[in-house]
Design an enzyme around this catalytic site. Structure first.
Site, PDB file in Angstrom:
ATOM      1  CB  SER A   1      72.128  51.614 -42.931  1.00  0.00           C
ATOM      2  OG  SER A   1      72.457  52.782 -43.614  1.00  0.00           O
TER       3      SER A   1
ATOM      4  CG  HIS B   1      75.135  53.927 -39.775  1.00  0.00           C
ATOM      5  ND1 HIS B   1      76.160  53.426 -40.274  1.00  0.00           N
ATOM      6  CD2 HIS B   1      74.194  54.014 -40.777  1.00  0.00           C
ATOM      7  CE1 HIS B   1      75.636  52.903 -41.747  1.00  0.00           C
ATOM      8  NE2 HIS B   1      74.409  53.602 -41.725  1.00  0.00           N
TER       9      HIS B   1
END
Length: 196
Positions: free
Chosen positions: A96, A121
């Site tokens: 992330s 993501h």
């Protein structure tokens, strides 16, 4: 519990916590969830080492599941602001927001250990219960702007087209060290301590 290191000096013994001792060698440990206090500590260490000697590299070891976008971007902005080159070394995982930080190291000096993982993501957000529809629309617009900004950073750092990053970051996308290298987020997989 933070380990303590004992050093022999001409004046006798001196004890340091392990992180202070690593900082003496220009090593910063970015571990755990990214949040404001952790980011402020990392930023302070980057600024301190750059002020101390901006001709020497700083070594940023990264092992994080990600966290706060604003805290992470504050670290990235500081890495880009200082004159010292920042070598990034991913161990364990960079997920992330951690991928944004790790891939923002100085080009040619972004490393990953062979068993570490990378995960990109789209950013997550929410408005919570009882939120007015207008506030939900504002939050959705902000989330979309944030996603576009983060995807642009990932595209710039990897050399991939933003359209590819957009598709690849639609859901959790885990990558091995080799896949991360091929994508362009890192420059080399380390098999021993090459930083000396």
């Amino acid at each position: 519990m933070i380990p303590v290191v004992i050093e022999q000096t001409s004046r006798g013994e001196r004890s340091y916590d392990i992180y202070s001792r690593l900082l003496k060698d220009r090593i910063i440990m970015l571990t755990g969830p990214i949040e404001d206090n952790m980011a402020n500590s990392i930023i302070a260490q980057l600024l301190f080492l750059d002020a101390q000697d901006n001709t020497k590299d700083i070594y940023l070891y990264v092992n994080t599941p990600g966290g706060s976008v604003s805290a992470g971007l504050a670290i990235v902005d500081t890495m880009n602001f200082i004159k010292s080159d920042v070598q990034t070394i991913v161990m364990g995982m960079a997920a992330s927001m951690g991928t944004i930080i790790a891939s923002s190291g100085t080009k040619g000096k972004r490393f990953m250990l062979p068993n570490a993982e990378y995960m990109i993501h789209q950013p997550m957000g929410g408005t919570g219960g009882g939120t007015q529809q207008t506030d939900m629309a504002i939050a959705a617009e902000h989330l979309l702007k944030t996603r576009n900004n983060l995807e642009q950073i990932l595209a710039d750092n990897s050399g991939q087209p933003i359209e590819k990053v957009h598709v690849d970051a639609e859901r959790d996308n885990w990558m091995s060290a080799q896949e991360t290298l091929e994508y362009g987020f890192i420059d080399e997989i380390m098999t021993n301590n090459q930083l000396k």
